[in-house]
Design a protein around this motif. Structure first.
Motif, PDB file in Angstrom:
ATOM      1  N   ASP A 117       0.725  -1.227  -0.129  1.00  0.00           N
ATOM      2  CA  ASP A 117      -0.608  -0.114  -0.238  1.00  0.00           C
ATOM      3  C   ASP A 117       0.590   1.471  -0.324  1.00  0.00           C
ATOM      4  O   ASP A 117       0.343   2.308  -0.556  1.00  0.00           O
ATOM      5  CB  ASP A 117      -1.121  -0.109   1.611  1.00  0.00           C
ATOM      6  N   VAL A 118       2.413   1.423   0.591  1.00  0.00           N
ATOM      7  CA  VAL A 118       2.684   2.117   0.692  1.00  0.00           C
ATOM      8  C   VAL A 118       2.954   2.804  -0.584  1.00  0.00           C
ATOM      9  O   VAL A 118       3.535   3.876  -0.840  1.00  0.00           O
ATOM     10  CB  VAL A 118       4.210   2.228   1.277  1.00  0.00           C
ATOM     11  N   PHE A 119       3.994   1.750  -1.170  1.00  0.00           N
ATOM     12  CA  PHE A 119       4.498   1.771  -3.083  1.00  0.00           C
ATOM     13  C   PHE A 119       2.906   2.939  -3.608  1.00  0.00           C
ATOM     14  O   PHE A 119       3.039   3.263  -4.890  1.00  0.00           O
ATOM     15  CB  PHE A 119       4.791   0.879  -3.819  1.00  0.00           C
ATOM     16  N   ASP A 120       1.781   2.226  -3.954  1.00  0.00           N
ATOM     17  CA  ASP A 120       0.654   2.803  -4.300  1.00  0.00           C
ATOM     18  C   ASP A 120      -0.076   3.434  -3.996  1.00  0.00           C
ATOM     19  O   ASP A 120      -0.701   4.767  -4.136  1.00  0.00           O
ATOM     20  CB  ASP A 120      -0.735   1.445  -4.538  1.00  0.00           C
ATOM     21  N   HIS A 121       0.616   4.314  -3.196  1.00  0.00           N
ATOM     22  CA  HIS A 121       0.455   5.501  -2.356  1.00  0.00           C
ATOM     23  C   HIS A 121       0.583   6.881  -2.956  1.00  0.00           C
ATOM     24  O   HIS A 121       1.736   6.914  -4.393  1.00  0.00           O
ATOM     25  CB  HIS A 121       0.672   5.915  -0.617  1.00  0.00           C
ATOM     26  N   PRO A 122      -0.160   7.510  -2.887  1.00  0.00           N
ATOM     27  CA  PRO A 122      -0.241   8.505  -4.715  1.00  0.00           C
ATOM     28  C   PRO A 122       1.073   9.344  -4.254  1.00  0.00           C
ATOM     29  O   PRO A 122       1.430  10.074  -5.098  1.00  0.00           O
ATOM     30  CB  PRO A 122      -1.158   9.626  -3.987  1.00  0.00           C
ATOM     31  N   PHE A 123       1.638   9.600  -2.631  1.00  0.00           N
ATOM     32  CA  PHE A 123       3.668   9.921  -2.721  1.00  0.00           C
ATOM     33  C   PHE A 123       4.266   9.774  -4.224  1.00  0.00           C
ATOM     34  O   PHE A 123       4.815  10.214  -4.648  1.00  0.00           O
ATOM     35  CB  PHE A 123       3.961  10.181  -1.781  1.00  0.00           C
ATOM     36  N   PHE A 124       4.028   7.953  -4.217  1.00  0.00           N
ATOM     37  CA  PHE A 124       5.024   8.385  -5.399  1.00  0.00           C
ATOM     38  C   PHE A 124       4.719   7.906  -6.522  1.00  0.00           C
ATOM     39  O   PHE A 124       5.152   6.972  -7.730  1.00  0.00           O
ATOM     40  CB  PHE A 124       5.303   6.395  -4.639  1.00  0.00           C
ATOM     41  N   LYS A 125       3.529   8.451  -6.836  1.00  0.00           N
ATOM     42  CA  LYS A 125       2.904   8.449  -8.038  1.00  0.00           C
ATOM     43  C   LYS A 125       3.506   8.882  -9.373  1.00  0.00           C
ATOM     44  O   LYS A 125       3.481   8.411 -10.792  1.00  0.00           O
ATOM     45  CB  LYS A 125       1.445   8.870  -7.865  1.00  0.00           C
ATOM     46  N   LYS A 126       3.926  10.062  -9.249  1.00  0.00           N
ATOM     47  CA  LYS A 126       5.039  10.728 -10.074  1.00  0.00           C
ATOM     48  C   LYS A 126       6.255   9.816 -10.216  1.00  0.00           C
ATOM     49  O   LYS A 126       6.921   9.996 -11.429  1.00  0.00           O
ATOM     50  CB  LYS A 126       5.371  11.990  -9.560  1.00  0.00           C
ATOM     51  N   VAL A 127       7.124   9.055  -8.951  1.00  0.00           N
ATOM     52  CA  VAL A 127       7.674   7.958  -9.444  1.00  0.00           C
ATOM     53  C   VAL A 127       7.858   7.141  -9.718  1.00  0.00           C
ATOM     54  O   VAL A 127       9.229   6.197 -10.530  1.00  0.00           O
ATOM     55  CB  VAL A 127       8.983   9.002  -8.172  1.00  0.00           C
ATOM     56  N   ARG A 128       6.993   6.252  -9.971  1.00  0.00           N
ATOM     57  CA  ARG A 128       6.905   5.441  -9.439  1.00  0.00           C
ATOM     58  C   ARG A 128       6.388   4.182 -11.006  1.00  0.00           C
ATOM     59  O   ARG A 128       5.935   5.560 -11.316  1.00  0.00           O
ATOM     60  CB  ARG A 128       5.687   4.185  -8.311  1.00  0.00           C
ATOM     61  N   LYS A 129       7.860   3.693 -11.359  1.00  0.00           N
ATOM     62  CA  LYS A 129       7.228   3.092 -12.976  1.00  0.00           C
ATOM     63  C   LYS A 129       7.194   1.790 -12.141  1.00  0.00           C
ATOM     64  O   LYS A 129       7.791   0.494 -12.737  1.00  0.00           O
ATOM     65  CB  LYS A 129       8.772   3.083 -13.072  1.00  0.00           C
ATOM     66  N   GLN A 130       6.036   1.298 -12.853  1.00  0.00           N
ATOM     67  CA  GLN A 130       5.529  -0.137 -12.545  1.00  0.00           C
ATOM     68  C   GLN A 130       6.157  -1.110 -13.413  1.00  0.00           C
ATOM     69  O   GLN A 130       6.557  -2.707 -13.422  1.00  0.00           O
ATOM     70  CB  GLN A 130       3.825  -0.402 -11.678  1.00  0.00           C
ATOM     71  N   ASP A 131       6.196  -0.949 -14.752  1.00  0.00           N
ATOM     72  CA  ASP A 131       7.067  -1.730 -15.273  1.00  0.00           C
ATOM     73  C   ASP A 131       8.402  -1.611 -15.227  1.00  0.00           C
ATOM     74  O   ASP A 131       8.698  -3.232 -15.881  1.00  0.00           O
ATOM     75  CB  ASP A 131       6.388  -1.064 -17.082  1.00  0.00           C
ATOM     76  N   LYS A 132       9.085  -1.104 -14.525  1.00  0.00           N
ATOM     77  CA  LYS A 132      10.521  -1.741 -14.528  1.00  0.00           C
ATOM     78  C   LYS A 132      10.654  -2.198 -13.346  1.00  0.00           C
ATOM     79  O   LYS A 132      11.693  -2.722 -12.872  1.00  0.00           O
ATOM     80  CB  LYS A 132      11.280  -0.125 -14.025  1.00  0.00           C
ATOM     81  N   GLU A 133       9.504  -3.027 -12.589  1.00  0.00           N
ATOM     82  CA  GLU A 133       9.642  -3.284 -11.385  1.00  0.00           C
ATOM     83  C   GLU A 133      10.047  -4.970 -11.622  1.00  0.00           C
ATOM     84  O   GLU A 133       9.217  -4.950 -12.415  1.00  0.00           O
ATOM     85  CB  GLU A 133       8.726  -2.938  -9.925  1.00  0.00           C
ATOM     86  N   MET A 134      10.716  -5.420 -10.040  1.00  0.00           N
ATOM     87  CA  MET A 134      10.968  -6.843 -10.432  1.00  0.00           C
ATOM     88  C   MET A 134      10.150  -7.136  -9.024  1.00  0.00           C
ATOM     89  O   MET A 134      10.490  -6.391  -7.662  1.00  0.00           O
ATOM     90  CB  MET A 134      12.268  -7.401 -10.536  1.00  0.00           C
ATOM     91  N   ASP A 135       9.812  -8.714  -8.871  1.00  0.00           N
ATOM     92  CA  ASP A 135       9.016  -8.917  -7.376  1.00  0.00           C
ATOM     93  C   ASP A 135      10.317 -10.314  -7.438  1.00  0.00           C
ATOM     94  O   ASP A 135      10.550 -10.656  -8.428  1.00  0.00           O
ATOM     95  CB  ASP A 135       7.756  -9.552  -7.726  1.00  0.00           C
ATOM     96  N   ALA A 136      10.696 -10.060  -5.726  1.00  0.00           N
ATOM     97  CA  ALA A 136      11.591 -10.984  -5.439  1.00  0.00           C
ATOM     98  C   ALA A 136      11.645 -11.769  -4.627  1.00  0.00           C
ATOM     99  O   ALA A 136      10.468 -11.481  -4.099  1.00  0.00           O
ATOM    100  CB  ALA A 136      13.408 -10.210  -5.075  1.00  0.00           C
TER     101      ALA A 136
END
Length: 71
Positions: A52-71
């Motif tokens: 939920d932190v990563f989905d928070h609007p605070f990160f909306k401008k900088v988050r690039k979900q297409d470049k994220e990887m689950d480990a």
């Protein structure tokens, strides 16, 4: 919390009002203050989850979900 000893230990401390983070950090925006209020919760049952932190609007401008990887 469910541990009775922990509850008793914490009860020994004086109760303090929560600081108004908008006053403590006057330059922070509303989204930053909202995120801090959700992250800085002592009880993990009520604290915001990492997903939920990563989905928070605070990160909306900088988050690039297409470049994220689950480990």
């Amino acid at each position: 919390m469910t541990d009775q000893k922990a509850i008793e230990y914490l009860g020994a401390f004086p109760k303090l009002e929560r600081a108004d983070l908008g006053i403590v950090y006057p330059g922070a925006g509303e989204e930053a203050i909202d995120l801090l209020n959700k992250v800085l919760v002592f009880n993990p049952y009520f604290r915001i989850s990492l997903d939920d932190v990563f989905d928070h609007p605070f990160f909306k401008k900088v988050r690039k979900q297409d470049k994220e990887m689950d480990a």
